[in-house]
Design a protein around this motif. Structure first.
Motif, PDB file in Angstrom:
ATOM      1  N   ARG A 198       0.879  -0.996   0.180  1.00  0.00           N
ATOM      2  CA  ARG A 198       0.184  -0.326  -0.064  1.00  0.00           C
ATOM      3  C   ARG A 198       0.820   1.314   0.041  1.00  0.00           C
ATOM      4  O   ARG A 198       1.595   1.277   0.920  1.00  0.00           O
ATOM      5  CB  ARG A 198      -0.846   0.401   1.278  1.00  0.00           C
ATOM      6  N   ASP A 225       0.772   5.129   0.567  1.00  0.00           N
ATOM      7  CA  ASP A 225      -0.302   5.809   1.507  1.00  0.00           C
ATOM      8  C   ASP A 225       0.729   7.011   1.670  1.00  0.00           C
ATOM      9  O   ASP A 225       1.795   7.535   2.440  1.00  0.00           O
ATOM     10  CB  ASP A 225      -0.344   5.810   2.725  1.00  0.00           C
ATOM     11  N   THR A 273       3.454  -0.885   3.710  1.00  0.00           N
ATOM     12  CA  THR A 273       3.012   0.433   3.536  1.00  0.00           C
ATOM     13  C   THR A 273       4.007   1.346   3.306  1.00  0.00           C
ATOM     14  O   THR A 273       5.149   1.366   4.143  1.00  0.00           O
ATOM     15  CB  THR A 273       2.147   0.365   4.678  1.00  0.00           C
ATOM     16  N   ALA A 280      -2.633  -2.837  -2.501  1.00  0.00           N
ATOM     17  CA  ALA A 280      -3.957  -1.800  -2.669  1.00  0.00           C
ATOM     18  C   ALA A 280      -4.128  -0.900  -3.452  1.00  0.00           C
ATOM     19  O   ALA A 280      -3.006  -0.219  -4.040  1.00  0.00           O
ATOM     20  CB  ALA A 280      -3.924  -1.459  -0.558  1.00  0.00           C
ATOM     21  N   ASP A 299      -5.436   3.474  -3.901  1.00  0.00           N
ATOM     22  CA  ASP A 299      -5.110   4.943  -3.053  1.00  0.00           C
ATOM     23  C   ASP A 299      -6.215   4.691  -2.272  1.00  0.00           C
ATOM     24  O   ASP A 299      -7.432   4.695  -2.896  1.00  0.00           O
ATOM     25  CB  ASP A 299      -4.535   5.502  -3.905  1.00  0.00           C
TER      26      ASP A 299
END
Length: 299
Positions: A209, A211, A277, A297, A299
């Motif tokens: 992911r 972030d 992450t 993943a 956004d």
């Protein structure tokens, strides 16, 4: 021809409930057998009366619904299918002269008849149908009542409390080298120093992911047994390094009882993920190397 087609259509439509009732009978038989087997297996492995009573009660639910569904099947065949087609194959196994729930009792009464010779009496007999108490339905209701008793007893022992289940399986799990409850781990690294993340985690889902609000590279996962994940750094120069995530081999759980209770060793939807992450700004500067398929993943 039209009459034959209409009869085939009727048979097809009336056969659908038969199929449903047969599946219900088989499902209840399977529920009874499987739940009873697991009740015995859990009691042997966990030595927990609470877990045993819960599964034992579940087996009695299947055992109670089994004769009830079987009664429904037999009644449908006799009162619907063979009522329309009495000459269909198998009729002798379903068609009976009296109702399933009644039994004939013959009684004799003595009456006087004026036309009869003096001193002689004329006897007449009649058949009275009395309800049977030992029926499929009554047996099913009795078993369901026992199931309610067992379920209430297990609830009183704490079966509705998740922590009680953790305590119940604790000794069994730890004796096999596993945690009774998974332990979360979380590694944090500076994005300015990480050049790559190398992941080798067989049978796990790797989720990456990006972030925009994150300031650190994080590796989040759950240990189901001690040191399941080995997270280390491999230096490349003075201030740069690669992060290595290695999942170690599972402790053995291959006995027949362990195979039966394999669900105890399986991760849930969250525990089977390794979540990486990365700050969005470092999307192109940190490489992801993984033997498994990586899920990115949204956004």
């Amino acid at each position: 021809m039209k009459k034959e087609r209409s009869e085939r259509t009727q048979k097809f439509l009336l056969a659908l409930p038969i199929a449903g009732l047969v599946l219900l009978v088989l499902a209840m038989a399977a529920l009874w057998a499987v739940a009873l087997s697991y009740a015995i297996g859990v009691y042997i492995a966990w030595n927990s009366a609470m877990a045993f009573l819960t599964l034992f009660g579940l087996s009695f639910i299947g055992a109670g619904l089994l004769p009830i569904s079987l009664h429904g099947f037999l009644s449908y065949m006799r009162k619907v299918w063979y009522d329309r087609w009495p000459d269909a194959p198998g009729a002798k196994f379903f068609v009976r002269g009296e109702d399933d729930d009644t039994v004939p009792v013959r009684s004799e009464t003595v009456t006087e008849n004026a036309a009869a010779p003096a001193g002689k009496e004329k006897k007449s007999s009649s058949v009275i149908f009395k309800p049977k108490h030992f029926t499929f339905q009554n047996v099913g209701y009795a078993l369901l009542l026992l199931a309610v008793v067992f379920v209430i007893a297990s609830a009183a022992m704490g079966s509705l409390d998740a922590d009680k289940w953790v305590d119940a399986r604790s000794d069994y799990m730890t004796s096999h080298g596993w945690y009774a409850e998974s332990e979360p781990i979380r590694g944090k690294f500076s994005p300015n120093e990480v050049t790559a993340i190398n992941i080798d985690a067989e049978d796990r889902k790797i989720v990456v992911r990006y972030d925009a609000d994150a300031t650190m590279v994080t590796v989040a996962c759950y240990n189901l047994y001690p040191d399941e994940y080995n997270i280390s750094r491999e230096m490349h120069g003075q201030d740069l390094y690669e992060v290595n995530v290695l999942r170690t081999e599972e402790p053995a759980h291959d006995s027949p009882l362990d195979v039966m209770l394999d669900l105890c060793f399986q991760p849930n939807r969250i525990e089977e993920q390794v979540m990486i992450t990365i700050p969005a700004f470092y999307r192109d500067s940190i490489e992801i190397n993984c033997a498994q398929r990586v899920i990115y993943a949204k956004d």
